[in-house]
Write a protein that holds these residues in place. Structure first.
Motif, PDB file in Angstrom:
ATOM      1  N   GLY A 179      36.834  47.313  37.993  1.00  0.00           N
ATOM      2  CA  GLY A 179      37.707  46.218  37.580  1.00  0.00           C
ATOM      3  C   GLY A 179      39.174  46.542  37.709  1.00  0.00           C
ATOM      4  O   GLY A 179      39.972  45.700  38.160  1.00  0.00           O
ATOM      5  N   ASN A 180      39.570  47.758  37.324  1.00  0.00           N
ATOM      6  CA  ASN A 180      40.984  48.147  37.427  1.00  0.00           C
ATOM      7  C   ASN A 180      41.460  48.094  38.871  1.00  0.00           C
ATOM      8  O   ASN A 180      42.587  47.669  39.153  1.00  0.00           O
ATOM      9  N   PHE A 181      40.591  48.526  39.789  1.00  0.00           N
ATOM     10  CA  PHE A 181      40.973  48.528  41.194  1.00  0.00           C
ATOM     11  C   PHE A 181      41.107  47.096  41.718  1.00  0.00           C
ATOM     12  O   PHE A 181      42.006  46.785  42.501  1.00  0.00           O
ATOM     13  N   LYS A 182      40.222  46.199  41.269  1.00  0.00           N
ATOM     14  CA  LYS A 182      40.316  44.798  41.698  1.00  0.00           C
ATOM     15  C   LYS A 182      41.609  44.159  41.213  1.00  0.00           C
ATOM     16  O   LYS A 182      42.266  43.409  41.955  1.00  0.00           O
ATOM     17  N   VAL A 183      41.989  44.455  39.961  1.00  0.00           N
ATOM     18  CA  VAL A 183      43.244  43.924  39.428  1.00  0.00           C
ATOM     19  C   VAL A 183      44.424  44.482  40.215  1.00  0.00           C
ATOM     20  O   VAL A 183      45.354  43.751  40.587  1.00  0.00           O
ATOM     21  N   GLY A 201      51.869  50.135  26.636  1.00  0.00           N
ATOM     22  CA  GLY A 201      50.639  49.682  26.007  1.00  0.00           C
ATOM     23  C   GLY A 201      49.698  48.921  26.908  1.00  0.00           C
ATOM     24  O   GLY A 201      48.758  48.279  26.423  1.00  0.00           O
ATOM     25  N   GLY A 202      49.908  48.964  28.215  1.00  0.00           N
ATOM     26  CA  GLY A 202      49.032  48.248  29.145  1.00  0.00           C
ATOM     27  C   GLY A 202      48.431  49.183  30.181  1.00  0.00           C
ATOM     28  O   GLY A 202      48.665  50.394  30.172  1.00  0.00           O
ATOM     29  N   LYS A 203      47.661  48.616  31.074  1.00  0.00           N
ATOM     30  CA  LYS A 203      47.084  49.401  32.171  1.00  0.00           C
ATOM     31  C   LYS A 203      48.091  49.560  33.303  1.00  0.00           C
ATOM     32  O   LYS A 203      48.222  50.618  33.893  1.00  0.00           O
ATOM     33  N   PHE A 204      48.802  48.474  33.626  1.00  0.00           N
ATOM     34  CA  PHE A 204      49.791  48.495  34.699  1.00  0.00           C
ATOM     35  C   PHE A 204      51.092  47.844  34.220  1.00  0.00           C
ATOM     36  O   PHE A 204      51.083  46.993  33.330  1.00  0.00           O
ATOM     37  N   ILE A 205      52.193  48.241  34.830  1.00  0.00           N
ATOM     38  CA  ILE A 205      53.429  47.461  34.753  1.00  0.00           C
ATOM     39  C   ILE A 205      53.753  47.019  36.178  1.00  0.00           C
ATOM     40  O   ILE A 205      53.457  47.730  37.146  1.00  0.00           O
ATOM     41  N   VAL A 206      54.363  45.842  36.287  1.00  0.00           N
ATOM     42  CA  VAL A 206      54.524  45.211  37.593  1.00  0.00           C
ATOM     43  C   VAL A 206      55.993  44.900  37.849  1.00  0.00           C
ATOM     44  O   VAL A 206      56.689  44.353  36.981  1.00  0.00           O
ATOM     45  N   TYR A 207      56.440  45.265  39.048  1.00  0.00           N
ATOM     46  CA  TYR A 207      57.815  45.017  39.487  1.00  0.00           C
ATOM     47  C   TYR A 207      57.809  44.000  40.633  1.00  0.00           C
ATOM     48  O   TYR A 207      56.888  44.008  41.472  1.00  0.00           O
ATOM     49  N   SER A 221      47.147  44.103  31.088  1.00  0.00           N
ATOM     50  CA  SER A 221      46.121  44.800  30.315  1.00  0.00           C
ATOM     51  C   SER A 221      44.972  45.243  31.206  1.00  0.00           C
ATOM     52  O   SER A 221      44.827  44.785  32.345  1.00  0.00           O
ATOM     53  N   SER A 222      44.133  46.131  30.676  1.00  0.00           N
ATOM     54  CA  SER A 222      42.900  46.492  31.376  1.00  0.00           C
ATOM     55  C   SER A 222      42.001  45.263  31.442  1.00  0.00           C
ATOM     56  O   SER A 222      41.971  44.464  30.495  1.00  0.00           O
ATOM     57  N   GLY A 254      41.151  39.580  33.680  1.00  0.00           N
ATOM     58  CA  GLY A 254      39.701  39.513  33.519  1.00  0.00           C
ATOM     59  C   GLY A 254      39.007  39.455  34.863  1.00  0.00           C
ATOM     60  O   GLY A 254      39.601  39.064  35.873  1.00  0.00           O
ATOM     61  N   ILE A 255      37.751  39.859  34.879  1.00  0.00           N
ATOM     62  CA  ILE A 255      36.948  39.842  36.111  1.00  0.00           C
ATOM     63  C   ILE A 255      35.785  38.876  35.934  1.00  0.00           C
ATOM     64  O   ILE A 255      34.951  39.030  35.030  1.00  0.00           O
ATOM     65  N   ASP A 256      35.741  37.873  36.787  1.00  0.00           N
ATOM     66  CA  ASP A 256      34.655  36.883  36.779  1.00  0.00           C
ATOM     67  C   ASP A 256      33.688  37.231  37.906  1.00  0.00           C
ATOM     68  O   ASP A 256      33.921  36.901  39.064  1.00  0.00           O
ATOM     69  N   THR A 257      32.599  37.904  37.565  1.00  0.00           N
ATOM     70  CA  THR A 257      31.661  38.386  38.590  1.00  0.00           C
ATOM     71  C   THR A 257      30.850  37.253  39.223  1.00  0.00           C
ATOM     72  O   THR A 257      30.173  37.470  40.226  1.00  0.00           O
TER      73      THR A 257
END
Length: 277
Positions: A179-183, A201-207, A221-222, A254-257
């Motif tokens: 899931g992390n890789f998909k995000v 406090g998150g999984k990634f920060i985005v620039y 978030s994760s 979120g991941i919708d499988t």
């Protein structure tokens, strides 16, 4: 024109996950920057300690960054698999030998600089017509001016550690379900620069672009299971208040499988603290 691929030195754990991904070549690091991959500089020397702001090569990549580069064909990997006890002992012996060589080389370089600088100091005094006197202050200044050039490539990595295509294929297969890789891939597909977000406090920060030119805009978030995992209201409050305080947007992923396309599986919801209460 086909660009030469970046070389990533990847260590793979027993479970097939990336435990370390390092880039040593400065030209490769520049190429990664052009692709919006910044990583974290982590290089230093035990004998020449530096503060964090002065760290140099190698560049450490996250697992998501490394696998994304391999999947897109921007990089090739030197893969290091788990070693047997005998191989570990041999590698440790090699590391100790290289360490001793490096110390001797550094001391020879320092001595060469001392001789040269003393000669230049004497010539300068003579030119100024000043009587030559040895002072402790002069020696202290001389010692403080010594420097050691750190090479941009690792001398401990063996030339025979070439690309192992079957391992690279397994990495792609394993992380394609993560899931992390998909995000991460979804954010990169939107042209964003993604970095680790633990400090916020998150999984990634985005620039929106290069971090040297822009502040980060989002904390991601994760990922949750889009249809199964509950969302804790306290997490929403904590995440949104923290992000708003540091002038960012809190993003739930979120991941919708049940979606067929990988890109459509990733869902994002942005949350901002309104400042009331």
């Amino acid at each position: 024109m086909v660009l030469e691929r970046v070389v990533i030195n990847v260590s793979v754990g027993d479970d097939g996950t990336v435990t370390n991904a390092l880039v040593f070549n400065l030209k490769d690091i520049r190429k990664l920057r052009d692709q919006g991959i910044c990583g974290v500089l982590c290089g230093s020397l035990p004998t020449i300690a530096q503060q964090n702001v002065f760290l140099s090569v190698p560049l450490r990549l996250s697992a998501e960054e490394a696998v994304w580069l391999l999947e897109k064909g921007y990089a090739k990997a030197n893969v290091s698999r788990p070693s047997s006890i005998s191989e570990k002992l041999r590698d440790e012996s090699l590391a100790n030998e290289l360490s001793e060589r490096a110390k001797l080389k550094m001391e020879r370089e320092f001595e060469r600089q001392r001789v040269y600088k003393r000669e230049q100091h004497v010539l300068k005094l003579r030119k100024l017509g000043i009587e030559e006197k040895y002072r402790n202050e002069d020696e202290q200044l001389l010692e403080s001016s010594l420097f050691y050039e750190v090479m941009n490539d690792s001398t401990i990595l063996r030339d025979g550690n070439e690309v192992v295509e079957d391992v690279v294929d397994r990495l792609r297969s394993k992380y394609s379900r993560d899931g992390n890789f998909k995000v991460f891939c979804s954010l990169k597909n939107h042209g964003l620069v993604v970095s680790p977000g633990a400090r916020f406090g998150g999984k990634f920060i985005v620039y929106p672009g290069d971090p040297l030119r822009y502040h980060s805009h989002m904390v991601v978030s994760s990922p949750l299971d889009y249809r199964q995992d509950p969302i804790d209201f306290r997490d929403i409050i904590n995440g949104s208040r923290l992000s708003t305080t540091v002038k960012k947007i809190w993003v739930l992923s979120g991941i919708d499988t049940e979606e067929e396309q990988d890109e459509e599986q990733v869902k994002f919801f942005s949350i901002e603290w309104a400042g009331f209460g």
